[in-house]
Design a protein around this motif. Structure first.
Motif, PDB file in Angstrom:
ATOM      1  N   HIS A 205       1.071  -1.390  -0.034  1.00 21.20           N
ATOM      2  CA  HIS A 205      -0.079  -0.010   0.033  1.00 21.20           C
ATOM      3  C   HIS A 205       0.986   1.219  -0.088  1.00 21.20           C
ATOM      4  CE1 HIS A 205      -2.908  -3.030   1.584  1.00 21.20           C
ATOM      5  NE2 HIS A 205      -3.721  -2.324   0.771  1.00 21.20           N
ATOM      6  N   THR A 206       2.255   1.077  -0.330  1.00 17.50           N
ATOM      7  CA  THR A 206       2.852   2.275  -0.657  1.00 17.50           C
ATOM      8  C   THR A 206       3.699   2.376  -1.885  1.00 17.50           C
ATOM      9  OG1 THR A 206       3.382   2.070   1.853  1.00 17.50           O
ATOM     10  CG2 THR A 206       4.804   3.666   0.803  1.00 17.50           C
ATOM     11  N   VAL A 207       3.388   3.423  -2.477  1.00 19.01           N
ATOM     12  CA  VAL A 207       4.352   3.233  -3.947  1.00 19.01           C
ATOM     13  C   VAL A 207       5.143   4.422  -3.987  1.00 19.01           C
ATOM     14  CG1 VAL A 207       2.137   4.540  -5.213  1.00 19.01           C
ATOM     15  CG2 VAL A 207       3.693   3.427  -6.321  1.00 19.01           C
ATOM     16  N   LYS A 208       6.135   4.729  -4.392  1.00 20.45           N
ATOM     17  CA  LYS A 208       7.101   5.767  -4.656  1.00 20.45           C
ATOM     18  C   LYS A 208       7.577   5.986  -6.097  1.00 20.45           C
ATOM     19  CE  LYS A 208      11.949   6.996  -3.920  1.00 20.45           C
ATOM     20  NZ  LYS A 208      13.540   6.557  -3.660  1.00 20.45           N
ATOM     21  N   PHE A 209       7.358   7.062  -6.622  1.00 24.82           N
ATOM     22  CA  PHE A 209       7.835   7.774  -7.874  1.00 24.82           C
ATOM     23  C   PHE A 209       9.154   8.578  -7.562  1.00 24.82           C
ATOM     24  CE2 PHE A 209       3.368   6.767  -8.380  1.00 24.82           C
ATOM     25  CZ  PHE A 209       3.113   6.097  -9.504  1.00 24.82           C
ATOM     26  N   THR A 210       9.908   8.426  -8.806  1.00 23.96           N
ATOM     27  CA  THR A 210      11.202   9.059  -8.829  1.00 23.96           C
ATOM     28  C   THR A 210      11.048   9.915 -10.136  1.00 23.96           C
ATOM     29  OG1 THR A 210      12.464   7.583  -7.616  1.00 23.96           O
ATOM     30  CG2 THR A 210      13.699   9.079  -8.533  1.00 23.96           C
ATOM     31  N   PHE A 211      11.469  11.124 -10.103  1.00 21.81           N
ATOM     32  CA  PHE A 211      11.365  12.074 -10.980  1.00 21.81           C
ATOM     33  C   PHE A 211      12.647  12.191 -11.540  1.00 21.81           C
ATOM     34  CE2 PHE A 211       7.864  13.093  -8.302  1.00 21.81           C
ATOM     35  CZ  PHE A 211       6.924  12.235  -8.965  1.00 21.81           C
ATOM     36  N   ALA A 212      12.819  12.956 -12.927  1.00 23.16           N
ATOM     37  CA  ALA A 212      13.936  13.090 -13.427  1.00 23.16           C
ATOM     38  C   ALA A 212      14.652  14.531 -13.018  1.00 23.16           C
ATOM     39  CB  ALA A 212      14.004  13.457 -14.879  1.00 23.16           C
ATOM     40  N   GLU A 213      15.846  15.020 -12.961  1.00 27.48           N
ATOM     41  CA  GLU A 213      16.441  16.144 -12.496  1.00 27.48           C
ATOM     42  C   GLU A 213      16.611  16.985 -13.747  1.00 27.48           C
ATOM     43  OE1 GLU A 213      17.335  16.775  -9.611  1.00 27.48           O
ATOM     44  OE2 GLU A 213      17.714  15.075  -8.394  1.00 27.48           O
ATOM     45  N   GLY A 214      16.803  18.356 -13.430  1.00 27.69           N
ATOM     46  CA  GLY A 214      16.816  19.173 -14.544  1.00 27.69           C
ATOM     47  C   GLY A 214      15.918  19.402 -15.233  1.00 27.69           C
ATOM     48  N   ILE A 215      14.683  19.439 -14.922  1.00 21.04           N
ATOM     49  CA  ILE A 215      13.437  19.432 -15.559  1.00 21.04           C
ATOM     50  C   ILE A 215      12.452  20.330 -14.440  1.00 21.04           C
ATOM     51  CG2 ILE A 215      13.439  17.591 -17.165  1.00 21.04           C
ATOM     52  CD1 ILE A 215      11.192  16.236 -15.174  1.00 21.04           C
ATOM     53  N   SER A 216      11.454  20.995 -15.194  1.00 25.74           N
ATOM     54  CA  SER A 216      10.406  21.524 -14.511  1.00 25.74           C
ATOM     55  C   SER A 216       9.716  20.635 -13.375  1.00 25.74           C
ATOM     56  CB  SER A 216       9.403  22.122 -15.390  1.00 25.74           C
ATOM     57  OG  SER A 216       8.327  22.525 -14.346  1.00 25.74           O
ATOM     58  N   ARG A 217       9.475  21.163 -12.215  1.00 32.12           N
ATOM     59  CA  ARG A 217       8.785  20.065 -11.326  1.00 32.12           C
ATOM     60  C   ARG A 217       7.199  20.337 -11.503  1.00 32.12           C
ATOM     61  NH1 ARG A 217      12.232  17.044  -9.636  1.00 32.12           N
ATOM     62  NH2 ARG A 217      12.756  17.571 -11.893  1.00 32.12           N
ATOM     63  N   ARG A 218       6.893  20.991 -12.522  1.00 39.55           N
ATOM     64  CA  ARG A 218       5.470  20.922 -12.630  1.00 39.55           C
ATOM     65  C   ARG A 218       5.042  19.598 -13.177  1.00 39.55           C
ATOM     66  NH1 ARG A 218       2.319  25.687 -13.147  1.00 39.55           N
ATOM     67  NH2 ARG A 218       3.847  27.638 -11.961  1.00 39.55           N
TER      68      ARG A 218
END
Length: 653
Positions: A205-218
């Motif tokens: 019941h816990t899911v993690k997403f990792t986002f790219a660096e160097g891009i907008s946080r929108r």
């Protein structure tokens, strides 16, 4: 001859047996933990010095509704449950999978699916319908992320269940995310895969997403939070694919399930009494109808006659001729059918005659300018639309984001700050482009005709002895304009009179009236020179702007019917995604409106600032409507007394 309604096979998609297996006596769902602002161990393990813990998401941080809110302000928390609402849809359908480019999906075939953060059923609006840019936990009850938004962890409600009784888990979320990347629309997959590096189930019941660096946080946290969640088990057991049409719909976790599908005739959705989420504040006063039925008709005229006869009971009217003159029938006179004009706080949909910029002739902006002058809004509105519409100029018409005169203040500073792109002098020094004006008294405006003739001559399309325009190679200026046979008679008249003016200019234009399935195929393949279509308005910055207006996916994006690919538009969108405050965002979006109008890839037509609705008097809605959604299938409800009165009068069965 078409088969009779009774002879056509019906496909019933019942799920009751599977539900019973999990919802039998003695079973009880675990409860969502009480919300607390303390970071979880999973969040602390990420090593961030600070962790944001929240019950929803807003890019700028502040949420209007607190963690313990009881319901949204605009709903009737005591709205009764029950009854049926029926609506109509044009043409045909051959699939219950709205996520594929293939086939023609049934109306509302996406409404059974939920996401981590809530979304508004049957509406393009976010949730809630009285706020912009805010979303609240649905499948997830808590969201955690670092201030830099390099990762986000969603804690899911353990009681969430699919309609077959199986639990909704973090593994289903990861599966759904990857399924969209692998089999979803290419424009979506390309955009998201560059921004979301990974999705990981930390536990059930816990899911993690990792986002790219160097891009907008929108559009990172809200993007992954808005992904529809499907059952991994269902897809693996059936072998179904997301990129293929099919009539069997995957099980969802939402308040409605598919009850019956009668291909090309009707679809019925049934409110699930065993829906896991009735207790949630986000659902209070919502999802009130027992059944939602969609009836299909070949065209608008057939649909209207069926409404008058009570075959279906709610109609959102878009045809000005019908609104002005069509609702003079006995049920209206008797007060059995209600007519209302309800306020619409969203910018009108940017609808118009779209140029296919992949057509060689439209590479020349002078040609587009000339073609546009064949459209006479003033005559069209007065003669065909009973003067009920206004001329649209902007992609955010009648909002504070609409560009007006030359750019000033924050907007001008924003434009001048753009790097690596040339800003045309007209954008910086002239007022924002507005639609041309025409004479109301006659279809052909001679002033505009002369101007259009001059532009075509200047562009090298001159008139020959036969009155046709040809280029230096002797090729005739020929254009193809398909329209769906299910379109209203008014729209057909608008297109035909537009074509008449083009013919007077020496343009060889063919208006093709084709069946809805062929029309869908041709629009997806961009097999047209001109088409009556729309883009989406915007009230906030987000990466969805790139799918609609950006260059990278312009060749195949279904959301970009013109195939617009402009470095200037790209630069504005990219900079808008980097804004850090509402004020900066507003200046950037005003600049976006300005440059989109400057690029001129669509002839803007008309708009209506209200919702025109007609319904048999058995429905009710909140007295104070929220600004950003009509919400018929969301927060309206069934009036049992009104329905009984209609039956007693013999008006409805």
């Amino acid at each position: 001859m078409p088969a009779s309604r009774a002879s056509r096979p019906r496909r019933a998609l019942a799920l009751a047996a599977a539900i019973a297996a999990f919802a039998g006596a003695g079973w009880s769902a675990p409860e969502t933990p009480r919300f607390t602002p303390e970071p979880s161990e999973a969040a602390l393990a990420q090593g961030a010095e600070e962790v944001v813990v929240t019950h929803g998401y807003n890019f700028f941080g502040k949420l209007s509704y607190p963690p313990d809110f009881e319901h949204f302000d605009y709903v009737n928390p005591d709205a009764p449950k029950g009854g049926e609402i029926s609506l109509w849809a044009p043409g045909t359908f051959d699939s219950m999978n709205p996520y594929s480019r293939k086939g023609r999906a049934g109306r509302y075939s996406w409404m059974m699916y939920e996401s981590l953060l809530g979304s508004m059923p049957a509406s393009g609006a976010g949730l809630p319908a009285d706020r912009i840019g805010e979303a609240y936990g649905l499948l997830a009850w808590k969201v955690e992320y670092d201030p830099g938004k390099t990762w986000a962890i969603f804690h899911m409600r353990p009681e969430a269940r699919f309609s077959d009784g199986t639990p909704v888990t973090a593994h289903d979320v990861v599966f759904s995310h990857e399924l969209l990347l692998d089999q979803g629309l290419p424009s979506y997959a390309q955009a998201v895969s560059r921004r979301v590096l990974s999705a990981e189930a930390l536990d059930d019941h816990t899911v993690k997403f990792t986002f790219a660096e160097g891009i907008s946080r929108r559009s990172l946290i809200d993007q992954v939070g808005g992904v529809p969640v499907w059952s991994q088990r269902w897809f693996e057991e059936t072998g179904a694919r997301l990129d293929e049409p099919r009539l069997e719909a995957p099980v969802g976790s939402g308040p409605y399930i598919v009850e019956e599908v009668d291909v090309n005739r009707s679809i019925t959705y049934r409110r699930n009494p065993d829906y896991w989420g009735w207790h949630l504040p986000i659902n209070k006063g919502r999802h009130n109808f027992d059944r939602i039925r969609v009836e299909y008709f070949a065209d608008d005229n057939a649909a209207f006659e069926a409404f008058k006869a009570g075959v279906y009971t709610f109609r959102a009217e878009g045809n000005s001729r019908k609104w002005a003159t069509g609702y003079e029938f006995p049920a209206v006179d008797a007060g059995q059918v209600v007519l209302e004009e309800l306020p619409d706080g969203t910018p009108p949909t940017p609808t118009g005659i779209v140029f296919n910029l992949g057509t060689e002739v439209f590479q020349d902006k002078r040609v587009r300018e000339a073609i546009s002058l064949a459209y006479n809004f003033e005559w069209t509105n007065a003669s065909l639309q009973y003067g009920l519409f206004e001329q649209r100029h902007s992609f955010v018409q009648d909002t504070p984001l609409m560009a007006e005169g030359p750019p000033e203040g924050a907007e001008r500073a924003f434009l001048q700050s753009l790097e690596g792109v040339e800003i045309p002098e007209a954008v910086l020094e002239e007022p924002a482009r507005r639609a041309h004006s025409s004479s109301e008294g006659r279809l052909i405006d001679r002033r505009n005709l002369r101007r259009a003739m001059g532009l075509l001559d200047e562009a090298g399309w001159t008139v020959g002895d036969d009155g046709m325009r040809r280029n230096a190679e002797g090729e005739v200026l020929s254009l193809d304009f398909p329209i769906s046979s299910s379109s209203s008679a008014t729209l057909e008249s608008v297109v035909e009179t537009f074509a008449q003016n083009l013919e007077r200019m020496g343009v060889d234009i063919t208006v093709e009236r084709i069946d809805p399935s062929q029309y869908t195929l041709r629009s997806r393949e961009r097999d047209y020179d001109l088409i009556f279509d729309n883009y989406r308005a915007f009230l906030q910055a987000g990466t969805g702007l790139m799918q609609m207006y950006g260059s990278r996916e312009a060749e195949f994006s279904l959301f970009n019917p013109a195939g617009l690919a402009s470095p200037l538009v790209d630069a504005v969108i990219e900079a808008a995604l980097e804004t850090d405050s509402r004020e900066e965002e507003a200046a950037a979006l005003m600049a976006l409106d300005r440059v989109l109008r400057h690029e001129f890839f669509m002839i803007p037509v008309w708009y209506n600032d209200s919702h025109w609705v007609a319904y048999w008097d058995q429905y009710a809605h909140p007295e104070e409507m929220p600004p950003y959604a009509l919400g018929t299938l969301d927060f309206w409800w069934y009036d049992a007394e009104g329905a009984e009165a209609l039956r007693d009068a013999g008006a409805l069965r």
